[in-house]
Design an enzyme around this catalytic site. Structure first.
Site, PDB file in Angstrom:
ATOM      1  N   GLU A 123       0.704  -1.442  -0.220  1.00 43.20           N
ATOM      2  CA  GLU A 123       0.313  -0.046  -0.707  1.00 43.20           C
ATOM      3  C   GLU A 123       0.362   1.347  -0.130  1.00 43.20           C
ATOM      4  O   GLU A 123       1.671   1.942   0.863  1.00 43.20           O
ATOM      5  CB  GLU A 123      -1.113   0.070   0.688  1.00 43.20           C
ATOM      6  CG  GLU A 123      -1.675  -1.473   1.593  1.00 43.20           C
ATOM      7  CD  GLU A 123      -3.049  -0.612   0.266  1.00 43.20           C
ATOM      8  OE1 GLU A 123      -3.222  -0.218  -0.237  1.00 43.20           O
ATOM      9  OE2 GLU A 123      -4.284  -2.192   0.078  1.00 43.20           O
ATOM     10  N   GLU A 167       4.365  13.254  -4.569  1.00 43.10           N
ATOM     11  CA  GLU A 167       3.780  13.361  -3.454  1.00 43.10           C
ATOM     12  C   GLU A 167       4.630  13.615  -2.293  1.00 43.10           C
ATOM     13  O   GLU A 167       5.176  13.639  -2.321  1.00 43.10           O
ATOM     14  CB  GLU A 167       3.545  11.418  -2.402  1.00 43.10           C
ATOM     15  CG  GLU A 167       2.415  11.714  -1.529  1.00 43.10           C
ATOM     16  CD  GLU A 167       2.628  10.515  -0.680  1.00 43.10           C
ATOM     17  OE1 GLU A 167       3.880   9.666  -0.925  1.00 43.10           O
ATOM     18  OE2 GLU A 167       1.881   9.994  -0.329  1.00 43.10           O
TER      19      GLU A 167
HETATM   20  P1  NAP Z   1       8.439   5.049   4.600  1.00 48.21           P
HETATM   21  O1  NAP Z   1       9.438   5.589   5.049  1.00 48.21           O
HETATM   22  O2  NAP Z   1       8.039   3.777   3.801  1.00 48.21           O
HETATM   23  O3  NAP Z   1       8.199   3.829   5.980  1.00 48.21           O
HETATM   24  C1  NAP Z   1       7.325   2.371   5.776  1.00 48.21           C
HETATM   25  C2  NAP Z   1       7.835   2.099   7.253  1.00 48.21           C
HETATM   26  O4  NAP Z   1       9.106   0.912   6.356  1.00 48.21           O
HETATM   27  C3  NAP Z   1       8.279   2.188   8.541  1.00 48.21           C
HETATM   28  O5  NAP Z   1       8.269   1.173   9.510  1.00 48.21           O
HETATM   29  C4  NAP Z   1       9.393   2.496   7.632  1.00 48.21           C
HETATM   30  O6  NAP Z   1      10.989   2.498   8.987  1.00 48.21           O
HETATM   31  C5  NAP Z   1       9.743   1.407   6.893  1.00 48.21           C
HETATM   32  N1  NAP Z   1      10.608   0.834   5.792  1.00 48.21           N
HETATM   33  C6  NAP Z   1      12.699   1.673   5.658  1.00 48.21           C
HETATM   34  N2  NAP Z   1      12.763   1.785   4.736  1.00 48.21           N
HETATM   35  C7  NAP Z   1      13.091   0.179   4.717  1.00 48.21           C
HETATM   36  C8  NAP Z   1      13.561  -1.030   4.214  1.00 48.21           C
HETATM   37  N3  NAP Z   1      14.468  -0.796   3.718  1.00 48.21           N
HETATM   38  N4  NAP Z   1      13.315  -2.001   4.830  1.00 48.21           N
HETATM   39  C9  NAP Z   1      11.822  -2.028   5.112  1.00 48.21           C
HETATM   40  N5  NAP Z   1      10.805  -1.852   5.773  1.00 48.21           N
HETATM   41  C10 NAP Z   1      11.253  -0.227   5.661  1.00 48.21           C
HETATM   42  O7  NAP Z   1       6.946   5.405   4.659  1.00 48.21           O
HETATM   43  P2  NAP Z   1       6.905   6.976   5.977  1.00 48.21           P
HETATM   44  O8  NAP Z   1       7.140   7.878   5.686  1.00 48.21           O
HETATM   45  O9  NAP Z   1       7.134   6.053   7.428  1.00 48.21           O
HETATM   46  O10 NAP Z   1       5.133   6.789   4.951  1.00 48.21           O
HETATM   47  C11 NAP Z   1       4.746   7.534   4.255  1.00 48.21           C
HETATM   48  C12 NAP Z   1       4.432   6.755   3.186  1.00 48.21           C
HETATM   49  O11 NAP Z   1       3.226   5.732   3.508  1.00 48.21           O
HETATM   50  C13 NAP Z   1       3.634   7.844   2.178  1.00 48.21           C
HETATM   51  O12 NAP Z   1       4.343   7.544   1.220  1.00 48.21           O
HETATM   52  C14 NAP Z   1       2.546   7.263   1.747  1.00 48.21           C
HETATM   53  O13 NAP Z   1       1.472   7.440   1.108  1.00 48.21           O
HETATM   54  C15 NAP Z   1       2.692   5.963   2.470  1.00 48.21           C
HETATM   55  N6  NAP Z   1       0.919   5.319   2.821  1.00 48.21           N
HETATM   56  C16 NAP Z   1       0.135   4.424   2.377  1.00 48.21           C
HETATM   57  C17 NAP Z   1      -0.620   4.083   2.454  1.00 48.21           C
HETATM   58  C18 NAP Z   1      -1.680   3.334   1.419  1.00 48.21           C
HETATM   59  O14 NAP Z   1      -2.778   2.447   2.172  1.00 48.21           O
HETATM   60  N7  NAP Z   1      -1.503   3.299   0.163  1.00 48.21           N
HETATM   61  C19 NAP Z   1      -1.210   4.919   3.820  1.00 48.21           C
HETATM   62  C20 NAP Z   1      -0.555   5.484   4.361  1.00 48.21           C
HETATM   63  C21 NAP Z   1       0.332   5.575   4.400  1.00 48.21           C
HETATM   64  P3  NAP Z   1      11.046   3.706   9.902  1.00 48.21           P
HETATM   65  O15 NAP Z   1      10.069   3.806  10.838  1.00 48.21           O
HETATM   66  O16 NAP Z   1      12.554   3.173  10.152  1.00 48.21           O
HETATM   67  O17 NAP Z   1      10.728   4.679   8.832  1.00 48.21           O
END
Ligand code: NAP
Ligand code: MG
Length: 495
Positions: free
Chosen positions: A255, A390
């Site tokens: 997602e 985004e």
């Molecule tokens: P993110 O940076 O992609 O992080 C999401 C999760 O992935 C966090 O727990 C993060 O850990 C982890 N992560 C980061 N690098 C990783 C790796 N190399 N391997 C495995 N896991 C890893 O996203 P965010 O900044 O937290 O959230 C914002 C994003 O989420 C936006 O792009 C938004 O659109 C998206 N989002 C999508 C939905 C949907 O349903 N489509 C809903 C909500 C949000 P850390 O805590 O260390 O960063």
């Protein structure tokens, strides 16, 4: 208001059925409203992941979990729902402190999490397998069995809801789940796990490992005993997960991000359209995957819509997330606010004009928090980076349109395909445009409304797979076919 004077979240990891401090370095989380410390934790390590997964694999095969009847698993899920409801105000306040969302919004997220567990309790109890029509002297069956141990990786913007949408169907399927919450918002997962224990979930069936994605998340994806990853987060990280998962042919649900168009037609009810576009972009301070960040407004109503939207934006109540009246709280961190500010500068360089906002709000109430005003741009082409990328903040681009085919081309001319909105009174227009939009969700004369029974997910770079809906339990199961011979005679081959 300040969060707590002495932050302490002892024993913050649930590994191998035990609460303990994770083995990695200590760290603090902060309240985005005033930057005060709210939780003191230890980050998990790769070794913690290995231990949790190995224990989970043994725990899920034991009769205390694998042997439960569907209605018994449903009973646990239902008690988790009750546990969330019983602690709903406390959980809503905790999530507010974790990510600075206004209290009314976090209350709704907690209620949705309780609803998710209740829904999957019902779905678990009523899910059926199939006896397929026989095409010979045998009975054919299609059965579903749990995948095993699965991983859930979640972002910081709506932790309790994202986590519930993964944990509930996985438990309903009979899996064990290892959750890696966002490093900066781990406490919803921790509290959910406590509630699950109180509800009678056997040890090891749910584990929580706070820490960094690059350490904990990465090891979870690579671990050979993890059979699926349910991920919500950015497209960049999602792409990396897909590549790693492919190496072991592991299914994933991804997602990811969005750049969702909302379309205001010439015949739209402008009261509804203004309120919907406003809510669609500025609720959650725009930190929402489905934020309606590109508003395409028909030329014939553009000026009226624009002036009404600016006036409504002026009246938005930005401020302290603990207050009932607040509509927009701070952004998650100072660093994220800087990213949003860089986008605003980019928008100006790309030829946009700011109609409202574009800066931090002034006043002592906002000094220590990562606040940013709701911001409206016009004059940007749909081709600009502002309209392509985004931003994940409260920044809207207004774009006039006149030709429907060109409108659809512009809406779809984007890597993302998560959601869209249409504001029109004409059902034929809505049907025509809605069918042509390349998005996972189309909202018609509403926006950001949700139902747990309606599947959710994206197309294109917004992701793959669906969450929600009763059949999403099958995402956590292997399908197995039986051919059950009835013939009195041996297969004629040996004659
Ligand atoms: P993110 O940076 O992609 O992080 C999401 C999760 O992935 C966090 O727990 C993060 O850990 C982890 N992560 C980061 N690098 C990783 C790796 N190399 N391997 C495995 N896991 C890893 O996203 P965010 O900044 O937290 O959230 C914002 C994003 O989420 C936006 O792009 C938004 O659109 C998206 N989002 C999508 C939905 C949907 O349903 N489509 C809903 C909500 C949000 P850390 O805590 O260390 O960063
Ligand atoms: Mg991130």
């Amino acid at each position: 208001m300040s969060a707590t004077s002495k932050p302490s979240t002892p024993l913050n990891a649930l590994i191998a059925g035990q609460w303990r401090d994770a083995s990695g370095p200590e760290y603090f989380t902060h309240y985005p409203h005033d930057n005060s410390k709210v939780a003191h934790l230890h980050a998990a390590t790769k070794e913690d992941v290995d231990e949790a997964v190995e224990f989970a694999e043994k725990a899920r095969a034991k009769p205390s979990w694998a042997g439960l009847k569907a209605h018994e698993r449903a009973g646990i899920l239902s008690r988790i729902a009750t546990g969330i409801k019983n602690r709903s105000e406390e959980l809503a306040q905790l999530q507010r402190l974790d990510n600075g969302k206004p209290i009314n919004e976090t209350r709704a997220l907690v209620a949705s999490a309780a609803g998710t567990f209740q829904y999957f309790a019902s779905a678990c109890e009523t899910l059926e397998d199939t006896i397929t029509p026989a095409r010979g002297d045998f009975i054919t069956m299609s059965m579903h069995e749990p995948l095993g141990v699965v991983g859930a990786i979640t972002p910081w913007n709506s932790p309790i809801a994202s986590e519930a949408q993964k944990i509930a169907p996985a438990l309903a399927a009979g899996c064990a789940v290892v959750v890696k919450p966002a490093e900066i918002t781990p406490r919803m997962a921790i509290e959910l796990a406590k509630i699950a224990q109180e509800a009678g979930l056997p040890d090891g069936i749910l584990s929580v490992l706070p820490g960094k994605g690059s350490v904990v998340g990465d090891q979870l994806i690579r671990h050979p005993k993890i059979k699926r990853i349910a991920f919500t987060g950015s497209t960049g990280v999602g792409l990396g997960i897909a590549q790693l998962a492919a190496q072991k042919l592991m299914p994933t649900s991804l997602e990811l991000g969005g750049k969702s168009p909302t379309i205001v037609c010439a015949d739209a009810d402008l009261d509804h359209a203004v309120a919907g576009v406003l809510f669609g972009i500025f609720s959650s301070s725009g930190e929402s995957c489905i934020a309606g960040s590109r508003a395409f407004v028909h030329k014939s109503v553009y000026h009226e819509f624009k002036s009404r939207l600016i006036s409504a934006t002026q009246h938005l109540r930005v401020g302290d997330p603990s207050l009932e009246k607040t509509q927009m709280g701070p952004l998650i961190t100072q660093a994220h606010r800087q990213t949003v500010e860089q986008y605003v500068e980019l928008g100006l360089r790309e030829g946009g004009q700011i109609l409202f906002g574009g800066t931090r709000p002034k006043g002592s109430d906002f000094d220590r928090g990562s606040y940013f005003l709701p911001t409206i741009f016009e004059g940007l082409s749909n081709q600009t980076q502002m309209c392509r990328q985004e931003i994940f903040g409260p920044v809207l681009a207004l774009l006039p349109w006149s030709d429907e085919q060109d409108l659809i081309t512009q809406c779809n001319d984007n890597d993302y395909g998560l959601a869209s909105g249409i504001w029109s009174k004409d059902y034929k227009t809505v049907w025509r445009i809605g069918r042509a939009l390349q998005t996972g969700t189309v909202w018609v004369n509403t926006y950001k409304t949700f139902s747990i029974s309606t599947p959710f997910g994206g197309v294109k770079m917004s992701g793959t797979g669906r969450e929600k809906g009763r059949m999403s339990i099958h995402e956590y199961m292997n399908q197995k076919s039986y051919y059950w011979g009835l013939n009195e005679e041996p297969i004629p081959w040996s004659k």
